[in-house]
Scaffold this motif. Structure first.
Motif, mmCIF file in Angstrom:
data_model
loop_
_atom_site.group_PDB
_atom_site.id
_atom_site.type_symbol
_atom_site.label_atom_id
_atom_site.label_comp_id
_atom_site.label_asym_id
_atom_site.label_seq_id
_atom_site.Cartn_x
_atom_site.Cartn_y
_atom_site.Cartn_z
ATOM 1 N N ARG A 6 0.790 -1.233 0.000
ATOM 2 C CA ARG A 6 0.000 0.000 0.000
ATOM 3 C C ARG A 6 0.824 1.286 0.000
ATOM 4 O O ARG A 6 0.433 2.262 0.574
ATOM 5 C CB ARG A 6 -0.930 0.022 1.215
ATOM 6 C CG ARG A 6 -1.787 -1.233 1.337
ATOM 7 C CD ARG A 6 -2.727 -1.370 0.150
ATOM 8 N NE ARG A 6 -3.517 -2.561 0.301
ATOM 9 C CZ ARG A 6 -3.214 -3.732 -0.213
ATOM 10 N NH1 ARG A 6 -2.115 -3.878 -0.939
ATOM 11 N NH2 ARG A 6 -4.001 -4.768 -0.032
ATOM 12 N N PHE A 7 1.966 1.290 -0.660
ATOM 13 C CA PHE A 7 2.727 2.529 -0.700
ATOM 14 C C PHE A 7 2.101 3.547 -1.631
ATOM 15 O O PHE A 7 2.218 4.735 -1.446
ATOM 16 C CB PHE A 7 4.165 2.251 -1.181
ATOM 17 C CG PHE A 7 5.009 1.603 -0.144
ATOM 18 C CD1 PHE A 7 4.616 1.590 1.177
ATOM 19 C CD2 PHE A 7 6.196 0.996 -0.484
ATOM 20 C CE1 PHE A 7 5.379 0.998 2.145
ATOM 21 C CE2 PHE A 7 6.981 0.399 0.473
ATOM 22 C CZ PHE A 7 6.567 0.400 1.783
ATOM 23 N N SER A 8 1.458 3.082 -2.699
ATOM 24 C CA SER A 8 0.924 3.999 -3.692
ATOM 25 C C SER A 8 -0.586 4.013 -3.645
ATOM 26 O O SER A 8 -1.216 3.000 -3.910
ATOM 27 C CB SER A 8 1.378 3.588 -5.096
ATOM 28 O OG SER A 8 2.773 3.589 -5.167
ATOM 29 N N VAL A 43 11.044 4.720 0.254
ATOM 30 C CA VAL A 43 9.583 4.821 0.234
ATOM 31 C C VAL A 43 9.112 5.135 1.638
ATOM 32 O O VAL A 43 9.571 4.535 2.612
ATOM 33 C CB VAL A 43 8.956 3.504 -0.271
ATOM 34 C CG1 VAL A 43 7.438 3.614 -0.301
ATOM 35 C CG2 VAL A 43 9.495 3.152 -1.653
ATOM 36 N N HIS A 45 5.729 6.459 4.281
ATOM 37 C CA HIS A 45 4.292 6.579 4.496
ATOM 38 C C HIS A 45 4.093 7.000 5.945
ATOM 39 O O HIS A 45 4.482 6.280 6.869
ATOM 40 C CB HIS A 45 3.622 5.224 4.212
ATOM 41 C CG HIS A 45 2.150 5.180 4.547
ATOM 42 N ND1 HIS A 45 1.470 4.002 4.737
ATOM 43 C CD2 HIS A 45 1.240 6.172 4.719
ATOM 44 C CE1 HIS A 45 0.209 4.265 5.025
ATOM 45 N NE2 HIS A 45 0.042 5.574 5.017
ATOM 46 N N TYR A 82 2.499 10.038 1.306
ATOM 47 C CA TYR A 82 3.242 8.969 0.659
ATOM 48 C C TYR A 82 4.349 9.598 -0.185
ATOM 49 O O TYR A 82 4.126 10.619 -0.853
ATOM 50 C CB TYR A 82 2.362 8.159 -0.299
ATOM 51 C CG TYR A 82 1.157 7.480 0.307
ATOM 52 C CD1 TYR A 82 1.205 6.145 0.687
ATOM 53 C CD2 TYR A 82 -0.045 8.167 0.459
ATOM 54 C CE1 TYR A 82 0.083 5.506 1.211
ATOM 55 C CE2 TYR A 82 -1.164 7.539 0.981
ATOM 56 C CZ TYR A 82 -1.091 6.209 1.352
ATOM 57 O OH TYR A 82 -2.207 5.591 1.867
ATOM 58 N N SER A 83 5.518 8.992 -0.200
ATOM 59 C CA SER A 83 6.556 9.469 -1.108
ATOM 60 C C SER A 83 7.433 8.313 -1.552
ATOM 61 O O SER A 83 7.584 7.302 -0.845
ATOM 62 C CB SER A 83 7.429 10.551 -0.448
ATOM 63 O OG SER A 83 8.292 9.981 0.515
ATOM 64 N N ARG A 84 7.993 8.468 -2.732
ATOM 65 C CA ARG A 84 8.989 7.534 -3.265
ATOM 66 C C ARG A 84 10.096 8.366 -3.894
ATOM 67 O O ARG A 84 9.852 9.129 -4.826
ATOM 68 C CB ARG A 84 8.387 6.589 -4.299
ATOM 69 C CG ARG A 84 9.383 5.535 -4.826
ATOM 70 C CD ARG A 84 8.744 4.655 -5.895
ATOM 71 N NE ARG A 84 9.605 3.553 -6.279
ATOM 72 C CZ ARG A 84 10.595 3.643 -7.159
ATOM 73 N NH1 ARG A 84 10.858 4.817 -7.755
ATOM 74 N NH2 ARG A 84 11.333 2.592 -7.469
ATOM 75 N N SER A 115 8.595 2.849 6.386
ATOM 76 C CA SER A 115 9.768 3.521 5.830
ATOM 77 C C SER A 115 10.723 2.431 5.366
ATOM 78 O O SER A 115 11.227 1.658 6.179
ATOM 79 C CB SER A 115 10.443 4.414 6.873
ATOM 80 O OG SER A 115 11.627 5.005 6.342
#
Length: 290
Positions: A6-8, A43, A45, A82-84, A115
């Motif tokens: 569920r990162f994105s 990544v 969250h 959220y970030s990547r 993380s």
């Protein structure tokens, strides 16, 4: 271990902000492309608060790293961030152990739910298994990208409910690279899920490359890790086994593909990535008549 969970969020959600390809002042192109630099991926969250982006950039810059691209998602009416980030760094100046410590401090600072930092050239490769049915195109594309070194994973097995002859392109490829192929014919009554589970227990996640079987909720919970599906259509519209014809009949002028996480409900899991292209006349003919 669920490293991708569920990162994105779904890409059709509007976002408050996003940024890409940041470059720190004073750094030349030669510094960015230096052979001594290697790639890292982070990544993140966490709950959304002011200053996360600045701290992420500061963490990487303070160790001499440079962000090549960064994607941020903050869905409307949801207090989550959220970030990547993809970045390059000099491992002589920023050790792998120190990197983990630095990102752990950020994780604690922002009460992160997740993380994960990866350095593909240094870290152990993820182990994956690929499930495919009769059509080869998704499987072949994935195998060729893997062969070219653009997919840094270890493919432990190909599992299919269709047999493939010994002299086919796919089987010759798999034999050459010593990747096991498991043929498990399925029926409506028996999807062979128990046998599949026994073959994939040691993997980090699964990829469905045009696998034309619906995995049960019991399978998903028993496996307990991420499963990624390659869907030959633009979700959330046109779900199921023949989305291209559905789109054609509806009059849609754009087609494409979607990669998403698998959930119990068919083709409704969070979207990871999508691509769109405009079909030519011949493509449209094939979509409708084949």
């Amino acid at each position: 271990m669920s490293l991708l969970r569920r990162f994105s969020p779904q890409v059709q959600l509007f976002t408050k902000r996003s940024f890409k390809s940041l470059k720190f002042p004073g750094e030349s192109l030669n510094e960015i492309t230096s052979p001594s630099l290697i790639h890292g991926i982070h990544v993140f969250h966490c709950p959304d608060v002011v200053g996360i982006v600045a701290k992420l950039a500061e963490c990487i810059a303070s160790r001499g790293g440079n962000i090549l691209s960064a994607d941020v998602f903050v869905p409307e009416k949801k207090n989550v961030f959220y970030s990547r980030s993809e970045f390059v760094f000099d491992p002589a100046k920023w050790t792998r152990i120190q990197m983990d410590e630095d990102f752990l401090k950020l994780s604690k600072m922002f009460d992160a739910m997740r993380s994960v930092v990866r350095v593909p050239s240094l870290d152990p490769k993820y182990k994956i298994a690929v499930l495919a049915s009769n059509q080869d195109h998704c499987l072949v594309d994935l195998l060729h990208v893997w062969q070219d070194g653009k997919l840094p994973v270890q493919i432990t097995a190909i599992i299919s409910n269709h047999d493939r002859g010994p002299n086919t392109h796919v089987m010759r490829f798999l034999e050459r690279h010593r990747i096991p192929y498991h043929f498990l014919p399925t029926t409506i009554e028996d999807k062979r899920e128990e046998e599949i589970l026994n073959l994939v227990r040691d993997t980090d996640f699964l990829v469905l490359a045009r696998y034309m079987q619906v995995l049960s909720g019991n399978f998903l919970s028993s496996y307990g890790k991420d499963i990624i599906n390659i869907h030959h259509g633009l979700l959330p519209s046109f779900k199921g086994g023949n989305p291209s014809k559905q789109a054609f009949d509806y009059g849609v002028k754009l087609i494409g593909a979607t990669t998403h996480f698998v959930t119990e409900e068919l083709d409704t899991g969070p979207i990871i990535e999508q691509m769109v292209f405009v079909p030519m006349l011949g493509d449209a003919f094939n979509l409708y008549y084949n």
